[in-house]
Design an enzyme around this catalytic site. Structure first.
Site, mmCIF file in Angstrom:
data_model
loop_
_atom_site.group_PDB
_atom_site.id
_atom_site.type_symbol
_atom_site.label_atom_id
_atom_site.label_comp_id
_atom_site.label_asym_id
_atom_site.label_seq_id
_atom_site.Cartn_x
_atom_site.Cartn_y
_atom_site.Cartn_z
ATOM 1 N N HIS A 11 -3.565 7.058 3.074
ATOM 2 C CA HIS A 11 -3.972 5.742 2.573
ATOM 3 C C HIS A 11 -5.324 5.397 3.197
ATOM 4 C CE1 HIS A 11 -4.094 1.698 1.339
ATOM 5 N NE2 HIS A 11 -3.762 1.165 2.502
ATOM 6 N N ASN A 59 -10.222 -0.389 0.753
ATOM 7 C CA ASN A 59 -8.767 -0.255 0.663
ATOM 8 C C ASN A 59 -8.309 -0.757 -0.703
ATOM 9 O OD1 ASN A 59 -6.000 -0.601 0.853
ATOM 10 N ND2 ASN A 59 -6.038 -1.547 2.879
ATOM 11 N N CYS A 116 0.816 -1.231 0.000
ATOM 12 C CA CYS A 116 0.000 0.000 0.000
ATOM 13 C C CYS A 116 0.841 1.268 0.000
ATOM 14 C CB CYS A 116 -0.926 0.014 1.201
ATOM 15 S SG CYS A 116 -1.965 -1.424 1.274
HETATM 16 N N1 ACO Z 1 -17.758 -9.188 10.466
HETATM 17 C C1 ACO Z 1 -18.078 -9.477 11.739
HETATM 18 N N2 ACO Z 1 -17.166 -9.787 12.671
HETATM 19 C C2 ACO Z 1 -15.871 -9.797 12.294
HETATM 20 C C3 ACO Z 1 -15.468 -9.507 10.982
HETATM 21 C C4 ACO Z 1 -16.464 -9.201 10.042
HETATM 22 N N3 ACO Z 1 -16.208 -8.892 8.755
HETATM 23 N N4 ACO Z 1 -14.130 -9.604 10.918
HETATM 24 C C5 ACO Z 1 -13.697 -9.934 12.143
HETATM 25 N N5 ACO Z 1 -14.747 -10.062 12.986
HETATM 26 C C6 ACO Z 1 -14.762 -10.408 14.403
HETATM 27 C C7 ACO Z 1 -13.529 -11.159 14.834
HETATM 28 O O1 ACO Z 1 -13.655 -12.532 14.538
HETATM 29 C C8 ACO Z 1 -13.526 -10.879 16.315
HETATM 30 O O2 ACO Z 1 -14.426 -11.747 16.943
HETATM 31 P P1 ACO Z 1 -14.049 -12.411 18.366
HETATM 32 O O3 ACO Z 1 -13.884 -11.255 19.299
HETATM 33 O O4 ACO Z 1 -15.247 -13.274 18.649
HETATM 34 O O5 ACO Z 1 -12.789 -13.160 18.132
HETATM 35 C C9 ACO Z 1 -14.093 -9.464 16.432
HETATM 36 O O6 ACO Z 1 -14.762 -9.219 15.184
HETATM 37 C C10 ACO Z 1 -13.073 -8.399 16.660
HETATM 38 O O7 ACO Z 1 -11.989 -8.606 15.746
HETATM 39 P P2 ACO Z 1 -10.783 -7.636 15.697
HETATM 40 O O8 ACO Z 1 -9.801 -8.145 14.669
HETATM 41 O O9 ACO Z 1 -10.258 -7.337 17.059
HETATM 42 O O10 ACO Z 1 -11.509 -6.323 15.123
HETATM 43 P P3 ACO Z 1 -10.896 -4.910 14.935
HETATM 44 O O11 ACO Z 1 -11.720 -3.911 15.623
HETATM 45 O O12 ACO Z 1 -9.409 -4.897 15.184
HETATM 46 O O13 ACO Z 1 -11.110 -4.666 13.373
HETATM 47 C C11 ACO Z 1 -9.899 -4.742 11.327
HETATM 48 C C12 ACO Z 1 -10.521 -5.546 12.442
HETATM 49 C C13 ACO Z 1 -10.969 -3.895 10.689
HETATM 50 C C14 ACO Z 1 -9.292 -5.684 10.294
HETATM 51 C C15 ACO Z 1 -8.795 -3.817 11.932
HETATM 52 O O14 ACO Z 1 -7.935 -4.574 12.742
HETATM 53 C C16 ACO Z 1 -7.997 -3.100 10.895
HETATM 54 O O15 ACO Z 1 -8.494 -2.252 10.168
HETATM 55 N N6 ACO Z 1 -6.671 -3.403 10.831
HETATM 56 C C17 ACO Z 1 -5.808 -2.765 9.864
HETATM 57 C C18 ACO Z 1 -5.934 -3.508 8.589
HETATM 58 C C19 ACO Z 1 -5.307 -2.801 7.454
HETATM 59 O O16 ACO Z 1 -5.183 -1.577 7.424
HETATM 60 N N7 ACO Z 1 -4.911 -3.577 6.461
HETATM 61 C C20 ACO Z 1 -4.472 -3.071 5.247
HETATM 62 C C21 ACO Z 1 -3.041 -2.888 5.187
HETATM 63 S S1 ACO Z 1 -2.620 -2.323 3.653
HETATM 64 C C22 ACO Z 1 -1.778 -3.489 2.688
HETATM 65 O O17 ACO Z 1 -0.592 -3.468 2.617
HETATM 66 C C23 ACO Z 1 -2.565 -4.495 1.900
#
Ligand code: ACO
EC number: 2.3.1.180
Length: 328
Positions: free
Chosen positions: A253, A283, A114
């Site tokens: 980003h 994204n 990214c």
């Molecule tokens: N729908 C419903 N529930 C979900 C989903 C979904 N789509 N995805 C995950 N959950 C659940 C998980 O299983 C977890 O359940 P549990 O507590 O029973 O285990 C709960 O939601 C919380 O999960 P977390 O991972 O703690 O959720 P978080 O608030 O951290 O959000 C997210 C997850 C959105 C992925 C966040 O961590 C994030 O944005 N991280 C950065 C990701 C990013 O920017 N990636 C791109 C990088 S760029 C590149 O180089 C490609």
């Protein structure tokens, strides 16, 4: 003559097919509400079966070249930043070179996930300012929909397809005032497409285990991103001999609205000085920043003389920020 590299033209291209969050409600255990509150995303674009990364890239490139009042033959170098190339080789940049008829251009791809677009304009700036090339096309283009495991609800809801491009060349005022790049390979496992390279060549095992799809440790990436987006922006601002009070606009980003809000707080910028299109496109990795830049420019959010910060982070881990004094 004192050459100063800046942006001569900008363009973007989004596939027409839209997938909203309700589509994911139908195929997995998730909800529009969860996706919107945790990420800020409402919908994303998906390339048609016939469209490849080089097609999206070429469409955005032609718009950037037109915006710069140039012809494809005027381009000396094409740099494509992508994590989803058409194939391992030839490079997507070579495919674009043929598709747009940039017959005088050298071409190569870069891999910085990214952060790729910021890496790309940093490379372009060097070539222009040392006078090796006059007009350099930098493109961020992705078809991430081809690299998703639709059984994984934590990644498949995040990403979308699109492309954005700029032409970098000599500008009479403003330009790219500074860039700052970084990487930390210790975070290599936080974000990856594990198979398809020399470590794990394609096999029945890699296909059966979805190892050609994006794997992500979301929480680790989140914590890293919140820290690095502010830090990298401040380093670029300092390198431009400016203060955060001198910054008019932020183009981050587009990964997660909470990460963007944290970056804006760190720079003490109100949210109306921050461009957001994450809700419409998700994204788009290397394409996120140039698409946002193009839209911000066309909507009149950035104007000649404005100091604009671009900042991104991604797999590698990598990060990058730059300060551009807008010259269009
Ligand atoms: N729908 C419903 N529930 C979900 C989903 C979904 N789509 N995805 C995950 N959950 C659940 C998980 O299983 C977890 O359940 P549990 O507590 O029973 O285990 C709960 O939601 C919380 O999960 P977390 O991972 O703690 O959720 P978080 O608030 O951290 O959000 C997210 C997850 C959105 C992925 C966040 O961590 C994030 O944005 N991280 C950065 C990701 C990013 O920017 N990636 C791109 C990088 S760029 C590149 O180089 C490609």
């Amino acid at each position: 003559m004192n050459i100063k590299a800046g942006i001569l033209g900008v363009g973007s291209y989004l596939p027409t097919k839209v997938l909203d969050n309700f589509h994911f409600e139908k195929i997995m255990d998730t909800s529009d509400e969860w996706i919107k509150t945790r990420t800020g995303i409402s919908e994303r674009r998906v390339a048609s079966d016939e469209e490849t990364t080089s097609d999206l890239a070429s469409n955005s490139a032609l718009k950037a070249i037109e915006c710069a009042n140039l012809k494809p033959e005027d381009i000396d170098l094409i740099i494509v930043a992508t994590a989803t190339p058409d194939m391992v080789f030839p490079s997507t940049a070579c495919l674009v070179q043929e598709k747009i008829g940039a017959t005088n251009a050298a071409a190569f791809d870069i891999s910085a996930a990214c952060s790729g677009f910021i890496y790309g304009i940093t490379i372009a700036k060097q070539f222009v300012e040392n006078e090796m090339y006059k007009n350099v096309l930098v493109i961020g283009s992705e078809t991430l929909s081809r690299a998703l495991d639709y059984n994984d609800r934590s990644t498949s809801i995040l990403f979308g397809d699109g492309a954005g491009a700029v032409v970098i060349g000599n500008v009479s005022s403003g330009g790219i005032l500074s860039t700052h790049l970084g990487s930390d390979g210790k975070g290599k496992d936080f974000l990856s497409i594990p198979a398809g390279g020399s470590k794990q060549p394609a096999s029945i095992h890699t296909v059966e285990n979805n190892l050609h799809a994006i794997h992500m440790a979301g929480n680790d990436v989140y914590k890293f991103a919140v820290r690095i987006m502010g830090e990298a922006s401040l380093k670029a601002i300092e390198a431009a001999n400016l203060n955060k009070e001198n910054i008019d606009y932020l183009i981050p980003h587009q990964a997660n609205i909470r990460i963007i809000e944290a970056s804006a707080r760190r720079l003490k910028l109100p949210m109306d000085k921050v461009y957001i299109n994450l809700h419409r496109y998700g994204n788009m990795s290397a394409a996120s920043i140039p698409v946002a830049l193009d839209e911000a420019y066309r909507e009149g959010k950035i104007n000649k003389g404005d100091n604009v910060v671009l900042v991104g982070f991604g797999g590698g881990l990598t990060w990058g920020a730059c300060v551009i004094q807008w010259s269009l």
